[in-house]
Design a protein around this motif. Structure first.
Motif, PDB file in Angstrom:
ATOM      1  N   ALA A  67       9.362  13.421   4.017  1.00 58.17           N
ATOM      2  CA  ALA A  67       8.235  14.339   3.820  1.00 58.17           C
ATOM      3  C   ALA A  67       6.926  13.581   3.619  1.00 58.17           C
ATOM      4  O   ALA A  67       5.897  13.933   4.204  1.00 58.17           O
ATOM      5  N   LYS A  68       6.950  12.544   2.794  1.00 60.49           N
ATOM      6  CA  LYS A  68       5.739  11.756   2.555  1.00 60.49           C
ATOM      7  C   LYS A  68       5.299  11.046   3.826  1.00 60.49           C
ATOM      8  O   LYS A  68       4.110  11.011   4.162  1.00 60.49           O
ATOM      9  N   PHE A  69       6.265  10.452   4.533  1.00 55.04           N
ATOM     10  CA  PHE A  69       5.939   9.765   5.779  1.00 55.04           C
ATOM     11  C   PHE A  69       5.326  10.732   6.781  1.00 55.04           C
ATOM     12  O   PHE A  69       4.283  10.453   7.380  1.00 55.04           O
ATOM     13  N   THR A  70       5.957  11.873   6.961  1.00 49.63           N
ATOM     14  CA  THR A  70       5.502  12.829   7.964  1.00 49.63           C
ATOM     15  C   THR A  70       4.120  13.377   7.637  1.00 49.63           C
ATOM     16  O   THR A  70       3.267  13.521   8.530  1.00 49.63           O
ATOM     17  N   GLY A  71       3.859  13.659   6.371  1.00 46.41           N
ATOM     18  CA  GLY A  71       2.544  14.158   5.984  1.00 46.41           C
ATOM     19  C   GLY A  71       1.439  13.165   6.317  1.00 46.41           C
ATOM     20  O   GLY A  71       0.427  13.516   6.949  1.00 46.41           O
ATOM     21  N   ALA A  72       1.632  11.906   5.923  1.00 43.24           N
ATOM     22  CA  ALA A  72       0.627  10.877   6.199  1.00 43.24           C
ATOM     23  C   ALA A  72       0.519  10.592   7.695  1.00 43.24           C
ATOM     24  O   ALA A  72      -0.580  10.405   8.227  1.00 43.24           O
ATOM     25  N   ALA A  73       1.661  10.570   8.380  1.00 38.11           N
ATOM     26  CA  ALA A  73       1.664  10.266   9.814  1.00 38.11           C
ATOM     27  C   ALA A  73       0.953  11.350  10.619  1.00 38.11           C
ATOM     28  O   ALA A  73       0.220  11.050  11.571  1.00 38.11           O
ATOM     29  N   MET A  74       1.139  12.602  10.236  1.00 35.96           N
ATOM     30  CA  MET A  74       0.507  13.703  10.972  1.00 35.96           C
ATOM     31  C   MET A  74      -1.010  13.697  10.780  1.00 35.96           C
ATOM     32  O   MET A  74      -1.763  13.963  11.718  1.00 35.96           O
ATOM     33  N   ILE A  75      -1.453  13.391   9.566  1.00 37.40           N
ATOM     34  CA  ILE A  75      -2.896  13.293   9.325  1.00 37.40           C
ATOM     35  C   ILE A  75      -3.488  12.157  10.167  1.00 37.40           C
ATOM     36  O   ILE A  75      -4.517  12.314  10.824  1.00 37.40           O
ATOM     37  N   GLY A  76      -2.811  11.010  10.143  1.00 37.54           N
ATOM     38  CA  GLY A  76      -3.272   9.876  10.935  1.00 37.54           C
ATOM     39  C   GLY A  76      -3.266  10.169  12.420  1.00 37.54           C
ATOM     40  O   GLY A  76      -4.196   9.794  13.147  1.00 37.54           O
ATOM     41  N   ALA A  77      -2.222  10.867  12.905  1.00 37.73           N
ATOM     42  CA  ALA A  77      -2.139  11.213  14.323  1.00 37.73           C
ATOM     43  C   ALA A  77      -3.264  12.152  14.724  1.00 37.73           C
ATOM     44  O   ALA A  77      -3.841  12.024  15.816  1.00 37.73           O
ATOM     45  N   ALA A  78      -3.601  13.091  13.842  1.00 40.19           N
ATOM     46  CA  ALA A  78      -4.693  14.027  14.134  1.00 40.19           C
ATOM     47  C   ALA A  78      -6.035  13.291  14.235  1.00 40.19           C
ATOM     48  O   ALA A  78      -6.844  13.567  15.128  1.00 40.19           O
ATOM     49  N   ASN A 130       0.785  -1.232   0.000  1.00 43.15           N
ATOM     50  CA  ASN A 130       0.000   0.000   0.000  1.00 43.15           C
ATOM     51  C   ASN A 130       0.817   1.282   0.000  1.00 43.15           C
ATOM     52  O   ASN A 130       0.241   2.371  -0.115  1.00 43.15           O
ATOM     53  N   GLY A 131       2.123   1.176   0.151  1.00 45.58           N
ATOM     54  CA  GLY A 131       2.951   2.368   0.113  1.00 45.58           C
ATOM     55  C   GLY A 131       2.600   3.356   1.203  1.00 45.58           C
ATOM     56  O   GLY A 131       2.284   2.985   2.337  1.00 45.58           O
ATOM     57  N   ILE A 132       2.621   4.652   0.856  1.00 42.58           N
ATOM     58  CA  ILE A 132       2.424   5.692   1.859  1.00 42.58           C
ATOM     59  C   ILE A 132       1.042   5.635   2.482  1.00 42.58           C
ATOM     60  O   ILE A 132       0.845   6.088   3.614  1.00 42.58           O
ATOM     61  N   ALA A 133       0.053   5.075   1.771  1.00 39.32           N
ATOM     62  CA  ALA A 133      -1.294   4.937   2.346  1.00 39.32           C
ATOM     63  C   ALA A 133      -1.264   4.059   3.592  1.00 39.32           C
ATOM     64  O   ALA A 133      -2.091   4.216   4.496  1.00 39.32           O
ATOM     65  N   ALA A 134      -0.304   3.130   3.663  1.00 36.07           N
ATOM     66  CA  ALA A 134      -0.195   2.258   4.831  1.00 36.07           C
ATOM     67  C   ALA A 134       0.141   3.052   6.085  1.00 36.07           C
ATOM     68  O   ALA A 134      -0.275   2.685   7.187  1.00 36.07           O
ATOM     69  N   VAL A 135       0.891   4.136   5.927  1.00 38.65           N
ATOM     70  CA  VAL A 135       1.242   4.969   7.080  1.00 38.65           C
ATOM     71  C   VAL A 135      -0.015   5.588   7.674  1.00 38.65           C
ATOM     72  O   VAL A 135      -0.220   5.577   8.893  1.00 38.65           O
ATOM     73  N   LEU A 136      -0.877   6.127   6.818  1.00 37.85           N
ATOM     74  CA  LEU A 136      -2.127   6.727   7.291  1.00 37.85           C
ATOM     75  C   LEU A 136      -3.036   5.690   7.940  1.00 37.85           C
ATOM     76  O   LEU A 136      -3.540   5.892   9.054  1.00 37.85           O
ATOM     77  N   LEU A 137      -3.239   4.565   7.270  1.00 36.60           N
ATOM     78  CA  LEU A 137      -4.153   3.550   7.777  1.00 36.60           C
ATOM     79  C   LEU A 137      -3.644   2.909   9.067  1.00 36.60           C
ATOM     80  O   LEU A 137      -4.434   2.484   9.903  1.00 36.60           O
ATOM     81  N   SER A 138      -2.321   2.847   9.235  1.00 32.39           N
ATOM     82  CA  SER A 138      -1.769   2.241  10.442  1.00 32.39           C
ATOM     83  C   SER A 138      -1.901   3.145  11.661  1.00 32.39           C
ATOM     84  O   SER A 138      -1.547   2.750  12.781  1.00 32.39           O
TER      85      SER A 138
END
Length: 211
Positions: free
Chosen positions: A134-145, A103-111
């Motif tokens: 940058a990609k990791f941090t963007g997805a991770a911050m959205i998921g954390a929020a 799933n690539g970067i989408a996996a960071v958000l979903l996890s």
């Protein structure tokens, strides 16, 4: 341990929330979700503001993510070896690796939403394999929020019955998962536009036979 940490909430508020959530994001086993939900309930009772709960959880999550990511970036093989020393964690890491590969970067958000048990391991793997910061941090911050807001707000709503939060959160994150899948699908199509066109450009065998 949960009772001890909950007892510290009135004294340290957002600071203890940030600390526990940050350590949990680094794969240290702590009751972060219970703590945030309970803090949301205390906010409903007027002990402190709900935004403080959400902000504390969000800041802690982001700091923990960054620490884990850069630890793995610099000490990847050593970190992964330590984590895989536990049979239970080794299985989770294998699942996380497969999920990230598919799933690539989408996996960071979903996890950080519907698959939160995989979150810390997705973070370590992302750092170890050299995933874009940058990609990791963007997805991770959205998921954390999303995670922080969901637990804090549901704790606020179910202040008198924290046990109901798990089922309620499952429904909420189910909708988030559906949205995440749509986002991941759109991202995949954006990265592989030729695949969609090729699927529509292939001739229908029955049409060829009828000609």
């Amino acid at each position: 341990m949960s009772d001890t940490l909950i007892g510290l909430l009135p004294l340290y508020g957002a600071y203890i929330i940030a600390l526990i959530v940050g350590l949990s994001a680094m794969a240290i086993t702590l009751p972060a979700s219970v703590l945030v939900a309970t803090a949301g309930g205390l906010a409903a009772a007027g002990d402190f503001a709900l935004w403080q709960v959400g902000l504390g959880a969000f800041v802690g999550f982001c700091i923990g993510d960054q620490c884990a990511f850069f630890l793995a970036r610099s000490k990847g093989p050593w970190i992964m070896g330590k984590l895989k020393a536990s049979a239970t964690r080794a299985k989770l890491i294998d699942r996380a690796e497969g999920f990230l590969t598919r799933n690539g970067i989408a996996a960071v958000l979903l996890s950080r939403t519907v698959l939160s048990p995989l979150g810390p391991y997705i973070t370590y793997i992302s750092g170890a394999i050299g995933l874009s910061w940058a990609k990791f941090t963007g997805a991770a911050m959205i998921g954390a929020a999303i995670w922080s807001s969901a637990y804090a707000y549901l704790g606020y709503i179910f202040a008198g019955n924290i046990s109901q939060i798990s089922s309620a959160l499952g429904n909420v994150l189910g909708f988030i998962a559906a949205g995440g899948i749509l986002v991941a699908s759109g991202y995949w199509l954006f990265r592989h536009p030729g695949s969609h066109r090729e699927a529509h450009s292939k001739p229908d065998p029955q049409e060829s036979l009828s000609d």
